[in-house]
Scaffold this active site. Structure first.
Site, short mmCIF file in Angstrom:
data_model
loop_
_atom_site.label_atom_id
_atom_site.label_comp_id
_atom_site.label_asym_id
_atom_site.label_seq_id
_atom_site.Cartn_x
_atom_site.Cartn_y
_atom_site.Cartn_z
N GLU A 255 5.84 3.88 14.56
CA GLU A 255 4.43 3.71 14.91
C GLU A 255 4.35 3.08 16.28
O GLU A 255 4.99 2.05 16.55
CB GLU A 255 3.67 2.85 13.90
CG GLU A 255 2.21 2.70 14.29
CD GLU A 255 1.31 2.09 13.23
OE1 GLU A 255 0.09 2.08 13.43
OE2 GLU A 255 1.84 1.63 12.21
N ASP B 2 -5.67 4.21 23.65
CA ASP B 2 -6.75 4.05 24.63
C ASP B 2 -7.18 5.41 25.16
O ASP B 2 -6.35 6.16 25.69
CB ASP B 2 -6.25 3.17 25.78
CG ASP B 2 -7.38 2.67 26.67
OD1 ASP B 2 -8.36 3.42 26.86
OD2 ASP B 2 -7.28 1.55 27.18
N LYS C 28 -13.04 7.46 31.58
CA LYS C 28 -13.40 8.02 32.88
C LYS C 28 -12.41 9.09 33.31
O LYS C 28 -11.21 8.94 33.15
CB LYS C 28 -13.45 6.90 33.93
CG LYS C 28 -14.59 5.90 33.70
CD LYS C 28 -14.64 4.87 34.81
CE LYS C 28 -15.80 3.91 34.59
NZ LYS C 28 -15.86 2.88 35.67
N ASP D 270 -10.97 8.67 18.12
CA ASP D 270 -12.41 8.76 17.87
C ASP D 270 -13.16 9.19 19.13
O ASP D 270 -14.37 9.05 19.21
CB ASP D 270 -12.96 7.43 17.34
CG ASP D 270 -12.82 6.31 18.34
OD1 ASP D 270 -12.06 6.46 19.33
OD2 ASP D 270 -13.47 5.25 18.17
N THR E 13 -10.09 2.11 9.02
CA THR E 13 -10.05 0.71 9.45
C THR E 13 -11.48 0.20 9.71
O THR E 13 -12.44 0.97 9.75
CB THR E 13 -9.25 0.58 10.75
OG1 THR E 13 -9.93 1.27 11.81
CG2 THR E 13 -7.84 1.15 10.57
N PHE F 233 -12.62 -0.92 12.49
CA PHE F 233 -13.04 -0.33 13.75
C PHE F 233 -13.55 1.09 13.53
O PHE F 233 -14.59 1.49 14.04
CB PHE F 233 -11.86 -0.33 14.73
CG PHE F 233 -12.11 0.45 15.99
CD1 PHE F 233 -12.82 -0.12 17.04
CD2 PHE F 233 -11.66 1.75 16.13
CE1 PHE F 233 -13.06 0.60 18.20
CE2 PHE F 233 -11.89 2.47 17.29
CZ PHE F 233 -12.59 1.90 18.32
N GLU F 234 -12.82 1.86 12.74
CA GLU F 234 -13.19 3.25 12.50
C GLU F 234 -14.48 3.34 11.70
O GLU F 234 -15.36 4.15 12.00
CB GLU F 234 -12.06 3.95 11.75
CG GLU F 234 -12.24 5.45 11.61
CD GLU F 234 -11.03 6.11 10.97
OE1 GLU F 234 -11.10 7.31 10.71
OE2 GLU F 234 -10.01 5.41 10.76
#
Length: 268
Positions: free
Chosen positions: A94, A169, A173, A205, A245, A247-248
């Site tokens: 991972e 990440d 941009k 995402d 998660t 965040f998700e």
């Protein structure tokens, strides 16, 4: 781009998007080194930055109590996985686990597999060590080191059964897209470490990044897309082992999509 490029992802599992963070020396994951003003393109990209973050008392205690067993030291020599884990088992790499929420869940639901996890963010490493202790997980080992150096110097060709890269990440941009982790040279490096039949599972995402991932992975001759449902347009259903998660879930509540890509290395 070649093997001299160094890539690291950021897992934004419990953090806001770091797209515009400068390259500073504080704990975290992906970025690129800033070139001097007179240099158009640096020869080497260091694609992580140590972002500001504080290690909690509980995480510090986990480092002290569990670090000696579950933290591996980086060494530029092939990893003896059986010795590192104290057993045989499928080896899953991972890259960038954030605070370790998904990592701990997957290790718990797949107890027969061994998970080698790379992350440079010290609070994240401490958080995963804490989860290991709380959930009594025995099948995780952590390398707090740049994943590219680990791949280059510790993982021989054909040694991995799977690779997980969740929410790297996205570098939103357009001028920063070149900093994204999933690019052809890096994917070729990953594929060489997979056994025939081994898999590469990415998730994001950010739709433009999902589209780039699909394009790059589909172009790799030694990978085959496992998504056969034409209605999914090449994206895979979320595998049962990958949890949603915090965040998700937050992103889904805001109407953001999530795309999983699962590719398999074909026989040589």
């Amino acid at each position: 781009m070649g093997d001299s490029l160094q890539f690291r992802p950021v897992n934004t599992e419990n953090n806001a998007s770091p797209t515009d963070l400068p390259a500073v020396d504080a704990p975290a994951s992906e970025t690129a080194a800033q070139a001097p003003a007179h240099v158009a393109h640096p020869k080497t990209i260091k694609s992580y930055v140590k972002r500001a973050g504080r290690t909690t008392t509980g995480q510090a205690k986990a480092f002290e109590d569990l670090g000696p067993k579950f933290l591996l030291k980086y060494a530029p020599q092939p990893l003896d996985a059986q010795a590192a884990f104290g057993r045989e088992g499928k080896l899953i790499l991972e890259i960038g686990f954030g605070m370790g929420e998904a990592t701990a869940h997957i290790a718990r639901v797949r107890p027969d597999d061994n998970f080698l996890c790379c992350e440079v963010h010290e609070p994240g490493v401490g958080a995963l060590l804490k989860r290991i202790g709380e959930q009594e997980l025995a099948n995780i080992r952590i390398l707090q080191h740049d994943a590219v150096e680990v791949i280059d110097h510790m993982l021989p060709e054909g040694c991995l059964d799977g690779i997980h890269i969740f929410f790297p990440d996205p570098w939103h941009k357009k001028k920063h897209n070149k900093r994204r982790l999933i690019q052809s040279p890096f994917v070729a490096k990953l594929v060489s470490r997979l056994k025939p039949g081994g898999y590469l599972h990415c998730a994001t995402d950010w739709q433009p990044y999902a589209e780039q991932m699909l394009e790059v992975l589909s172009a790799e001759a030694q990978l085959a897309n496992t998504a056969t449902d034409a209605g999914l347009a090449g994206y895979a259903p979320k595998p049962d082992y990958r949890p949603l998660t915090k965040f998700e879930n937050r992103g889904l509540r805001l109407g953001h999509g999530v795309w999983d890509l699962v590719f398999q290395r074909v026989a040589a």
